[in-house]
Enzyme design. Structure first.
Site, PDB file in Angstrom:
ATOM      1  N   ASP A   1       0.852  -1.140   0.311  1.00 19.19           N
ATOM      2  CA  ASP A   1       0.379  -0.311   0.105  1.00 19.19           C
ATOM      3  C   ASP A   1       0.464   1.025   0.251  1.00 19.19           C
ATOM      4  O   ASP A   1       2.409   1.196  -0.256  1.00 19.19           O
ATOM      5  CB  ASP A   1      -1.302   0.100   1.026  1.00 19.19           C
ATOM      6  CG  ASP A   1      -0.555   0.190   2.458  1.00 19.19           C
ATOM      7  OD1 ASP A   1       1.351  -0.048   2.500  1.00 19.19           O
ATOM      8  OD2 ASP A   1      -1.237   0.111   3.285  1.00 19.19           O
ATOM      9  N   LEU A   2      -0.039   2.285  -0.187  1.00 21.40           N
ATOM     10  CA  LEU A   2       0.840   3.590  -0.276  1.00 21.40           C
ATOM     11  C   LEU A   2       1.253   4.409   0.871  1.00 21.40           C
ATOM     12  O   LEU A   2       0.335   4.372   1.732  1.00 21.40           O
ATOM     13  CB  LEU A   2       0.505   4.146  -1.489  1.00 21.40           C
ATOM     14  CG  LEU A   2      -0.189   4.263  -2.633  1.00 21.40           C
ATOM     15  CD1 LEU A   2      -0.536   4.712  -4.177  1.00 21.40           C
ATOM     16  CD2 LEU A   2       1.676   3.272  -3.444  1.00 21.40           C
TER      17      LEU A   2
ATOM     18  N   ASP B   1      -5.738   2.475  -1.580  1.00 20.82           N
ATOM     19  CA  ASP B   1      -4.487   2.350  -2.098  1.00 20.82           C
ATOM     20  C   ASP B   1      -3.498   1.024  -1.959  1.00 20.82           C
ATOM     21  O   ASP B   1      -2.229   1.053  -1.409  1.00 20.82           O
ATOM     22  CB  ASP B   1      -3.433   3.616  -1.309  1.00 20.82           C
ATOM     23  CG  ASP B   1      -3.217   3.481   0.509  1.00 20.82           C
ATOM     24  OD1 ASP B   1      -4.307   2.512   0.978  1.00 20.82           O
ATOM     25  OD2 ASP B   1      -2.867   4.000   1.236  1.00 20.82           O
TER      26      ASP B   1
END
Length: 601
Positions: free
Chosen positions: A399-400, A442
């Site tokens: 994930d970001l 995300d």
């Protein structure tokens, strides 16, 4: 006390049989009376029966028009008026025949002409029935009726008017008037044939009308031919049966429930096999009857054959026109079928494209176009199921880092554009055989098939590097990083367990400072279980008031006095006192630090 008679009345009602319908009762009675009258000797009785049946038919038509309320009431009123005119003339003729006339005495001209007053009413009434108007668009039915009409006219001329076997004495007014009735019948039969070609047996009422007028026409022809060959006409089966059948069927048709059916069951305009055979018979019947009636070696006068030649030429003309219209109708039908086939093919293509689009949307993320969670789970299950002993797969879960700040600071549209660019970078970084999916928000997942641990690690490093590059969204330059959890699928495990363990690795990567890669090992699962156990213990500690605060003085070394006091949180669990550094991180991650802080204050 009188006995209860209700059971007896109930039995009586149970034995009562249903009465036949009125139309069937009239049909059966009329046919029976007519059959008895023509078979029994005695002309006076035959005349009385014919008069009674004809009057009963008029009453039945009037009653049926009022009772059934037909779809075309004006048509039935005209037909009833025509029958009234015919029966009135017939009653006058019968009275003259039995009183002042008789065999060998010609009837007055006004009496002969009075019959002809009914034919325009019949013609108009038949033309007003549903689907039988001459101005209707179904020209094929009109042409078919004209062919039958001209064929019948040819045969009738040959039998009644040809110079070699026709009328014996053209100056005989009585014979000429008798021959006029079948000629007038041809116009009525034209409308009858149209009615038959339009409805056939689909409407029983119209079918009985057609059959009844056919009986009328047959009897008129027999009447004319009897007088032509010099025989006297009488009320026997051949001389009276067709008219009696006509009377009975006219009344029955008006009483039948189908008279109220206004559906226009028009013909489709195509020339059927049955009509083709009928046309062939009618085209050959006239010439054949002419050949049969002309004696061998008789002198041939061209003027004698002018009428049949004109009729035959008209018959052939209508046949040719009918064949042309049928060919055009077939061509139009073929064009319509081609257009329908094209439309159907186009509709099937559109349906296939729509199904493909729906299937694609059901299995792909609408924002990035990547595979969604459902498709990724299916690919993961297939990969784990078909894995060979020597093959290894890997799962990257990422994930970001910092994406929440982008969404909160710049808005969701900017965040969506960042996700699209990140998805494009990831797709360009991975191999074609790899499966890239957006699981939600995300969070992304990558399935690497047939890779070693070293290859999987290199790919994970490229993913971290490419995500960390700057993003340009409009006028903004944005920076995010990614944390990657790597799981090597080295044994047969369920897809759900693979995702769970990769998520543990991702959590470890974020806990270690983010923007890095964490490879799953069994210790992560143990740590996760310990964390879950601690979180559950904290919840019970809040409920049981198991937290306490110890105060530690802060002493000023210069003065030796107490400068301040520190409040130290202690968790007194059943296993003993748990130090803060063992449970505070778990409390912060699970959000339990808030109610614990409230308790301390």
């Amino acid at each position: 006390m009188q006995p209860d008679a209700s059971p007896t009345r109930h039995v009586t009602r149970g034995r009562r049989t249903a009465r036949p319908p009125l139309w069937l009762l009239f049909l059966g009675t009329g046919l029976l009376v007519s059959a008895v009258s023509v078979l029994l000797p005695g002309e006076a009785d035959d005349v009385a029966v014919r008069s009674a049946v004809s009057v009963a038919a008029v009453i039945a038509m009037v009653a049926g028009t009022r009772l059934r309320r037909p779809a075309a009431p004006a048509a039935w009123r005209l037909l009833a008026a025509g029958l009234v005119a015919w029966v009135g003339a017939d009653l006058l003729w019968t009275g003259w025949f039995l009183t002042a006339g008789g065999v060998g005495h010609p009837a007055p001209i006004w009496l002969e002409v009075s019959y002809l007053l009914s034919y325009p009413l019949f013609f108009a009434g038949l033309g007003r029935l549903p689907g039988n108007a001459i101005r209707s668009r179904d020209g094929g039915v009109t042409l078919d009726a004209m062919v039958i009409l001209l064929g019948a006219a040819f045969v009738y001329w040959t039998v009644a008017f040809n110079p070699y076997g026709g009328i014996q004495d053209p100056s005989d007014r009585n014979i000429l008037m008798a021959a006029t009735y079948p000629a007038a019948d041809l116009f009525v039969q034209f409308m009858v044939m149209r009615l038959w070609f339009t409805h056939g047996l689909r409407n029983r009422s119209y079918a009985m009308l057609a059959l009844g007028f056919a009986g009328m026409f047959a009897n008129d022809v027999l009447y004319a031919l009897d007088l032509q060959v010099g025989q006297s006409w009488d009320y026997d089966l051949l001389g009276n049966g067709g008219w009696l059948l006509w009377f009975v069927l006219m009344g029955t048709a008006a009483l039948h429930p189908s008279a109220a059916d206004g559906r226009r069951t028009a013909s489709d305009g195509h020339l059927t096999v049955a009509r083709g055979v009928a046309f062939l018979v009618m085209a050959c019947a006239g010439p054949f009857s002419l050949v049969v009636t002309v004696p061998a070696g008789a002198p041939m006068d061209p003027l004698d054959f002018a009428a049949p030649l004109v009729i035959f030429a008209a018959l052939m003309g209508f046949l040719i026109i009918r064949l042309i219209t049928n060919a055009r109708a077939a061509q139009r039908r073929a064009i319509q079928l081609d257009e329908q086939a094209t439309e159907l093919s186009r509709a099937l293509e559109e349906q296939g494209a729509l199904q493909e689009l729906i299937s694609h949307r059901a299995m792909h993320d609408p924002l990035t176009g990547l595979a969604n969670r459902a498709l990724f789970n299916d690919r993961l299950e297939q990969a784990t199921a078909r894995r060979a002993p020597s093959a290894r797969h890997a799962l990257l879960l990422l994930d970001l880092d910092g994406f929440k700040h982008v969404n909160d600071g710049y808005g969701h549209p900017v965040g969506d554009q960042l996700l699209i660019q990140a998805a494009r970078r990831l797709r360009e970084t991975l191999r074609e055989a790899d499966t890239l999916a957006r699981l939600g928000g995300d969070e992304f997942a990558v399935l690497l098939e047939d890779v070693t641990a070293a290859e999987a690690g290199e790919i994970a490093e490229r993913v971290v590097d490419v995500v960390a590059e700057a993003y340009t969204v409009g006028e903004y330059a944005l920076h995010v990083t990614t944390s990657v959890g790597l799981y090597m699928i080295a044994e047969s495990v369920p897809a759900a367990d693979v995702l769970r363990d990769a998520d543990l690795a991702l959590y470890a990567a974020k806990a270690a400072g983010k923007n890095q890669i964490s490879v799953f090992h069994q210790g992560l699962r143990v740590e996760r279980l310990d964390q879950a156990r601690i979180a559950e213990g904290l919840r019970r500690a809040l409920e049981q008031d198991a937290f306490s605060v110890d105060y530690q003085p802060v002493v000023n070394l210069e003065t030796g006095g107490v400068h301040a006091v520190e409040a130290l949180l202690r968790w007194r669990s059943p296993e003993g006192i748990v130090p803060p550094d063992a449970f505070i991180p778990t409390a912060e991650e699970t959000g339990l630090i808030v109610p614990i802080g409230t308790h301390v204050l």
